[in-house]
Write a protein that holds these residues in place. Structure first.
Motif, short mmCIF file in Angstrom:
data_model
loop_
_atom_site.label_atom_id
_atom_site.label_comp_id
_atom_site.label_asym_id
_atom_site.label_seq_id
_atom_site.Cartn_x
_atom_site.Cartn_y
_atom_site.Cartn_z
N UNK A 113 0.70 -1.19 -0.22
CA UNK A 113 -0.03 0.18 0.09
C UNK A 113 0.84 1.19 -0.11
N UNK A 114 1.82 1.24 0.74
CA UNK A 114 2.90 2.51 0.81
C UNK A 114 3.69 2.59 -0.35
N UNK A 115 3.90 1.48 -1.10
CA UNK A 115 4.50 1.59 -2.49
C UNK A 115 3.73 2.16 -3.58
N UNK A 116 2.36 1.79 -3.36
CA UNK A 116 1.26 2.36 -4.16
C UNK A 116 1.28 3.82 -3.96
N UNK A 117 1.35 4.14 -2.85
CA UNK A 117 1.20 5.71 -2.54
C UNK A 117 2.29 6.64 -3.29
N UNK A 118 3.64 5.80 -3.47
CA UNK A 118 4.89 6.63 -3.90
C UNK A 118 4.66 6.59 -5.37
N UNK A 119 4.44 5.25 -6.02
CA UNK A 119 4.65 5.07 -7.50
C UNK A 119 3.50 5.01 -8.36
N UNK A 120 2.28 4.65 -7.68
CA UNK A 120 1.12 4.58 -8.33
C UNK A 120 0.64 2.94 -8.44
N UNK A 121 -0.49 2.78 -7.84
CA UNK A 121 -1.13 1.41 -7.73
C UNK A 121 -0.64 0.59 -9.07
N UNK A 122 -1.07 1.19 -10.26
CA UNK A 122 -1.35 0.79 -11.61
C UNK A 122 -0.05 0.06 -12.05
N UNK A 123 1.19 0.59 -11.58
CA UNK A 123 2.47 -0.26 -11.93
C UNK A 123 2.85 -1.39 -10.93
#
Length: 324
Positions: free
Chosen positions: A224-234
């Motif tokens: 979830x934190x990675x999604x915040x930083x780089x975008x969940x679509x990736x």
């Protein structure tokens, strides 16, 4: 939709049935670590026999549309990849031939320096080589995805910059969450995702915070934190599951034919074999645990659906086809 970006299991009818029980619609499987071209062809043959033996469970995947066929017929589409460029030997012409045979991913390195790039275990990272630049161009042309999961930082960043098409890190985690040598630092993940590339999260214990004792909550919160930083679509899942493999296989993965000495890689002399998997992910029937864990982090339904498979589906659709 559930898609796993990387596995290297000891394949059997049992595992094929577990894929179906876990609702896994597609999977990228490793069919070469250190094999040369001819040895890799024999691995294609082995899979062809499995497709003949278990046509009600698995089918060969070439294009994203094959995932639709698999879903409509209650099967798992199997896509092939290499964890080393050894199948192309020193011949760029083999890139297209291997894509024609069904290969869809190729790592430019497996831990060591290769003819193409630098692996993550080398002391010095000299980046993409002259041959590497040409091979990336050819991979882009035919639709063979550049995978930098076992590559060093500079080489990975350069690959993302050089490639005309998005690249992938099919199985790794953020280094800041778990500082394993194989995990990826922020600037590496950003270089890949800013160009439309994908990061697949690994559940292999050596890549996890607290290793085999990692909790599902910690793993999913990290996503979830990675999604915040780089975008969940990736983002996607790339479990790196090595189910039912004997410890002799992990030695082959680490040692290959390049050394006479034992290389323990991420293990140690006291624990040289495969580490035990975390309790919440023992085999393919446990994908539901990850999905539930992601929902508990507050990610919305579309984000969870993308991470569990939709993002890989889109990536496959855009990047497996030859350039026009």
């Amino acid at each position: 939709m559930r898609i796993d970006g990387l596995q290297y299991a000891n394949w059997s009818e049992k595992i094929f049935r577990q894929l179906r029980e876990g609702g896994v619609d597609a999977i990228h499987v490793t069919i070469a670590y250190h094999e040369n071209f001819r040895e890799t062809v024999l691995n294609f043959e082995k899979w062809n026999r499995w497709f003949e033996q278990y046509p009600d469970l698995i089918m060969k995947g070439r294009w994203a549309s094959d995932i639709d066929t698999a879903r409509n017929t209650d099967r798992t589409a199997v896509f092939f990849g290499f964890q080393n460029p050894s199948p192309i030997e020193d011949d760029i012409g083999l890139v297209e031939i291997l894509h024609d045979l069904g290969a869809r991913f190729m790592q430019l390195t497996y831990n060591n320096q290769s003819l193409l790039a630098t692996g993550c275990y080398e002391t010095e990272d000299t980046g993409i080589t002259r041959m590497g630049k040409q091979v990336i161009k050819e991979m882009n042309r035919v639709g063979l995805v550049v995978d930098m999961s076992h590559s060093a930082d500079r080489s990975t960043i350069e690959a993302a910059e050089i490639s005309d098409r998005p690249i992938a890190i099919t199985h790794a985690n953020p280094h800041e969450w778990s500082p394993a040598l194989r995990n990826k630092r922020d600037d590496v993940i950003r270089a890949v995702t800013e160009k439309g590339g994908m990061l697949g999260f690994s559940v292999y214990p050596h890549h996890l915070k607290d290793k085999s004792d990692c909790t599902l909550e910690s793993f999913c919160e990290m996503i979830a934190r990675t999604a915040d930083k780089y975008g969940a679509e990736h983002l996607g899942i790339g479990t790196d599951l090595c189910q039912d493999q004997p410890d002799s296989v992990v030695e082959w993965m680490r040692v290959g034919r390049w050394t006479k000495e034992i290389d323990y890689g991420e293990g140690s002399a006291s624990a040289p074999g495969f580490p035990p998997m975390p309790g919440w992910f023992q085999d393919n029937r446990d994908f539901g645990n990850i999905e539930k864990g992601l929902r508990a982090t507050g990610l919305n339904d579309d984000e969870v659906a993308g991470i569990m498979g939709g993002n890989w589906y889109r990536f496959f659709a855009e990047n497996f086809v030859p350039q026009r």
